[in-house]
Design a protein around this motif. Structure first.
Motif, PDB file in Angstrom:
ATOM      1  N   GLU A   1       0.827  -1.213   0.000  1.00 42.29           N
ATOM      2  CA  GLU A   1       0.000   0.000   0.000  1.00 42.29           C
ATOM      3  C   GLU A   1       0.858   1.259   0.000  1.00 42.29           C
TER       4      GLU A   1
ATOM      5  N   ARG B   1      -5.149  -2.266  -3.568  1.00 42.85           N
ATOM      6  CA  ARG B   1      -6.562  -1.871  -3.611  1.00 42.85           C
ATOM      7  C   ARG B   1      -6.852  -0.800  -2.548  1.00 42.85           C
ATOM      8  N   ALA B   2      -6.292  -0.997  -1.354  1.00 46.26           N
ATOM      9  CA  ALA B   2      -6.476  -0.005  -0.284  1.00 46.26           C
ATOM     10  C   ALA B   2      -5.876   1.339  -0.687  1.00 46.26           C
TER      11      ALA B   2
ATOM     12  N   TYR C   1      -5.567   2.477  -3.717  1.00 50.50           N
ATOM     13  CA  TYR C   1      -6.439   3.075  -4.731  1.00 50.50           C
ATOM     14  C   TYR C   1      -7.698   3.666  -4.103  1.00 50.50           C
ATOM     15  N   GLU C   2      -8.279   2.924  -3.153  1.00 49.30           N
ATOM     16  CA  GLU C   2      -9.515   3.394  -2.532  1.00 49.30           C
ATOM     17  C   GLU C   2      -9.296   4.660  -1.713  1.00 49.30           C
ATOM     18  N   LYS C   3      -8.096   4.800  -1.140  1.00 51.45           N
ATOM     19  CA  LYS C   3      -7.795   5.974  -0.318  1.00 51.45           C
ATOM     20  C   LYS C   3      -7.314   7.176  -1.128  1.00 51.45           C
TER      21      LYS C   3
ATOM     22  N   GLY D   1      -7.058   7.124  -4.957  1.00 55.73           N
ATOM     23  CA  GLY D   1      -7.421   7.149  -6.364  1.00 55.73           C
ATOM     24  C   GLY D   1      -6.251   6.870  -7.294  1.00 55.73           C
TER      25      GLY D   1
ATOM     26  N   PHE E   1      -7.624  -1.109 -10.227  1.00 57.32           N
ATOM     27  CA  PHE E   1      -6.961  -0.585  -9.033  1.00 57.32           C
ATOM     28  C   PHE E   1      -5.439  -0.739  -9.086  1.00 57.32           C
TER      29      PHE E   1
END
Length: 351
Positions: free
Chosen positions: A73, A98-99, A101-103, A105, A165
């Motif tokens: 991450e 993925r984390a 990307y979610e946090k 972008g 992601f």
């Protein structure tokens, strides 16, 4: 390398490929443009890399999934140079990216080591195929069965790339030749040997005669460890600079080949080197039985796959990126005698 600082997280930094790539990064004129973290199993090796090269080393292994996810991450690029088929480890990397990307972008970038084992067949040393897979044609790679070697990890990476992601780049080396060399190898930090040719050498030493699977007719591609390491650095640079401009996902397979050999070519060179060293009865290789494949390699299937199959590819993608390999079949054959001598010395030293 990239003009701005890029966070690079490396798995397998002390392996045969990993050590070769790491040395090139250390020697690169723009080394300081990368902030490098490496997961290292051995605490002494981790300390050596930190003390001598300023590497941020984390002691641990690829089964520590939460640690893998957290480190991934934090990275801009994850460089996977460890086990090509460790799906659980890659899924932990996915979790981290993925984390991220979610946090934020931001799509993380994953450079993973696959291999042309995914192109293999069931020739068992007895025939040659005219099927050649072109890495610039995604449909060629798509045509491979889902249960082909390495696909257990390659396909999830392609899927993750499609989900958006991460961007996945799959380096797909064939038979890698040449002893690992340089400071990290001299210090015993990195492994000196590849897999396929050393496996045949060790098997041949153990049976007291150069061996061959079937008639040795099948064909594989090859690449020197030096040319391969150069490509990794080139790919890292390109991905750091403009990740979207570099083919990725379904289009992101890079067959790093510089020529073709038959397994007879390799077996003959091994048998000749052993004979000249007084460790073989004849310079002509003799067929390996299935009992010998099981005894010395640990698996009849893997013996046939690694030393008796066809795996033919054309690597156009790396060349398009600017890769300029220097070594070919002449150097492949010339590399075998020094490898035989090195392994004979190791075997005698452990006796």
């Amino acid at each position: 390398m990239a003009s701005s600082t890029t966070k690079l997280f490396i798995l397998g930094a002390t392996g045969y490929i990993g050590g070769s790539v790491l040395q090139r990064i250390f020697e690169h004129p723009k080394r300081d443009s990368f902030e490098i973290t490496a997961l290292v199993r051995n605490a002494d090796k981790a300390k050596y890399l930190k003390d001598n090269y300023g590497l941020n080393t984390i002691v641990g292994h690829t089964a520590e999934f939460d640690k893998l996810a957290s480190l991934s991450e934090q990275a801009d690029i994850v460089l996977s140079l460890a086990d090509s088929d460790d799906l659980a480890a890659i899924e932990a990397v996915f979790r981290g990216l993925r984390a991220k990307y979610e946090k934020t972008g931001v799509r993380g970038r994953l450079i993973h080591t696959s291999g042309t084992g995914l192109l293999t067949d069931e020739a068992k040393g007895l025939w040659v195929t005219d099927k050649i897979y072109d890495d610039s044609r995604p449909e060629d790679i798509d045509s491979l069965p889902d249960n082909a070697f390495h696909r257990n990890v390659d396909l999830p990476i392609v899927k993750a790339d499609a989900e958006g992601f991460l961007r996945g780049y799959l380096v797909t080396p064939p038979t890698i030749f040449g002893l690992g060399h340089g400071p990290l190898f001299d210090a015993g930090i990195a492994h000196k040997h590849s897999q396929q040719i050393p496996t045949l050498i060790r098997t041949s030493i153990a049976r007291g005669q150069g061996g061959i699977v079937g008639k040795g007719l099948p064909i594989w591609n090859s690449v020197s460890i030096d040319d391969l390491a150069d490509f990794y650095v080139l790919l890292i640079e390109a991905v750091a600079k403009d990740p979207e401009a570099v083919p990725h996902g379904r289009e992101g397979f890079y067959i790093t080949e510089t020529g073709e050999h038959t397994w007879y070519d390799i077996a003959k060179a091994v048998a000749t080197a052993l004979y000249e060293a007084g460790a073989g009865k004849s310079p002509e290789p003799t067929p390996l039985t299935e009992d010998e494949l099981l005894k010395y390699i640990g698996s009849v299937h893997m013996g046939y796959l690694s030393l008796g199959s066809n795996a033919r590819g054309r690597g156009r993608q790396a060349l398009k990126l600017g890769w300029k390999p220097k070594y070919g079949n002449k150097e492949l054959i010339a590399s075998i005698k020094p490898e035989v001598e090195a392994i004979l010395k190791e075997v005698k030293g452990s006796a």
